[in-house]
Design a protein around this motif. Structure first.
Motif, PDB file in Angstrom:
ATOM      1  N   LYS A  42       0.849  -1.210   0.000  1.00  0.00           N
ATOM      2  CA  LYS A  42       0.000   0.000   0.000  1.00  0.00           C
ATOM      3  C   LYS A  42       0.877   1.250   0.000  1.00  0.00           C
ATOM      4  O   LYS A  42       1.918   1.280   0.677  1.00  0.00           O
ATOM      5  N   ASN A  43       0.439   2.252  -0.756  1.00  0.00           N
ATOM      6  CA  ASN A  43       1.182   3.512  -0.863  1.00  0.00           C
ATOM      7  C   ASN A  43       2.597   3.349  -1.416  1.00  0.00           C
ATOM      8  O   ASN A  43       3.460   4.209  -1.209  1.00  0.00           O
ATOM      9  N   GLU A  67      -6.605   1.803  -4.953  1.00  0.00           N
ATOM     10  CA  GLU A  67      -5.162   1.772  -5.185  1.00  0.00           C
ATOM     11  C   GLU A  67      -4.716   0.417  -5.721  1.00  0.00           C
ATOM     12  O   GLU A  67      -3.790   0.326  -6.529  1.00  0.00           O
ATOM     13  N   TYR A 238       3.642   7.503  -0.897  1.00  0.00           N
ATOM     14  CA  TYR A 238       2.629   8.552  -1.023  1.00  0.00           C
ATOM     15  C   TYR A 238       2.583   9.418   0.225  1.00  0.00           C
ATOM     16  O   TYR A 238       2.257  10.591   0.159  1.00  0.00           O
TER      17      TYR A 238
END
Ligand code: PLP
Length: 242
Positions: A42-43, A67, A238
């Motif tokens: 994630k990110n 995402e 991010y």
């Protein structure tokens, strides 16, 4: 942005984590094969996922559908296994079966019913873990420990074709002492054992617990799945920008 040394760093981090997983398993009389390492991407950019995949990592975790979908598309041909580890709203359930092999965050009957409908229509199946709010943190999702048995009973009384109930997931307490962390993970293990026994569920075997900061105590307490992000990829990209 990907720095020139990302490849080396990620391969080295993965190597160190696999070693730490094996050490923790060994110290608990377990084998490393009993533990699945989910790389939480994630990110993190698809470029970093590609680097980890090239270093031999094939199981990845994401926490939002928006995402995750472009990443899943990009790696469609790479035979990676994706786990959905974030809170899932029922209205987003339709994208999970077929795209993800595992869901770590089952926390309502409504969600289970929606997932089952989608999975059945697609002739897919989804491995589901029930998220337990083991630390009783009001800011966290999951079923309260005392509500788990009634919740499992309710799930078992509902036709949920396409959903395989495989175990429990929790996020450890933070901040917390090593003793508090181990006590929380031991409590999750006891809940899994009780579910298995009480409802006679031979495949209710999994314990998803342990992240970058606490996967070692989690393995010592019986984790079968650990979810590690920043210790593999570094600070999330991010969030670095903001
Ligand atoms: C982000 C996240 C992780 C990984 O956390 P790290 O501390 O980066 O290892 C694990 N599990 C869940 C549910 C997460 O949201």
């Amino acid at each position: 942005m990907t720095y020139p040394d990302s490849t080396t760093a990620i391969a080295r981090n993965l190597g160190e984590i696999r070693e730490a997983v094996a050490d923790a398993a060994g110290s608990a009389g377990r084998t490393p094969q009993e533990i699945t390492l989910v790389a939480v991407s994630k990110n993190q950019s698809p470029a970093l996922v590609a680097i980890a995949a090239a270093a031999g990592q094939c199981v990845f975790g994401e926490n939002t559908v928006q995402e995750a979908m472009p990443k899943l598309e990009r790696f469609r041909s790479d035979a990676l296994e994706w786990h959905f580890i974030g809170h899932l709203q029922s209205n987003k359930a339709k994208l999970v079966p077929g795209n993800f092999a595992w869901l770590h965050s089952l926390d309502s009957l409504n969600l289970a019913q929606r997932l089952a409908r989608v999975a059945t229509a697609q002739r897919n199946s989804l491995n589901a873990l029930i998220e337990v709010n083991i630390a009783r943190d009001p800011s966290k999702h999951g079923i309260a420990p005392e509500s788990l048995m009634p919740f499992v009973e309710q799930l078992l009384q509902t036709p949920l074709l396409g959903i395989a109930l495989r175990g429990l997931m929790a996020i450890g307490p933070y901040p917390a002492s090593e003793a508090q962390i181990r006590a929380a993970f031991a409590a999750l293990r006891a809940l899994r054992d009780e579910c298995r026994r009480r409802f006679n569920l031979p495949s209710f075997t999994e314990l998803s617990m342990g992240m970058s900061g606490d996967f070692v105590p989690a393995i010592k307490e019986g984790a079968t799945i650990v979810r590690v992000g920043t210790a593999i990829f570094g600070v999330r990209e991010y969030s670095k920008k903001s």
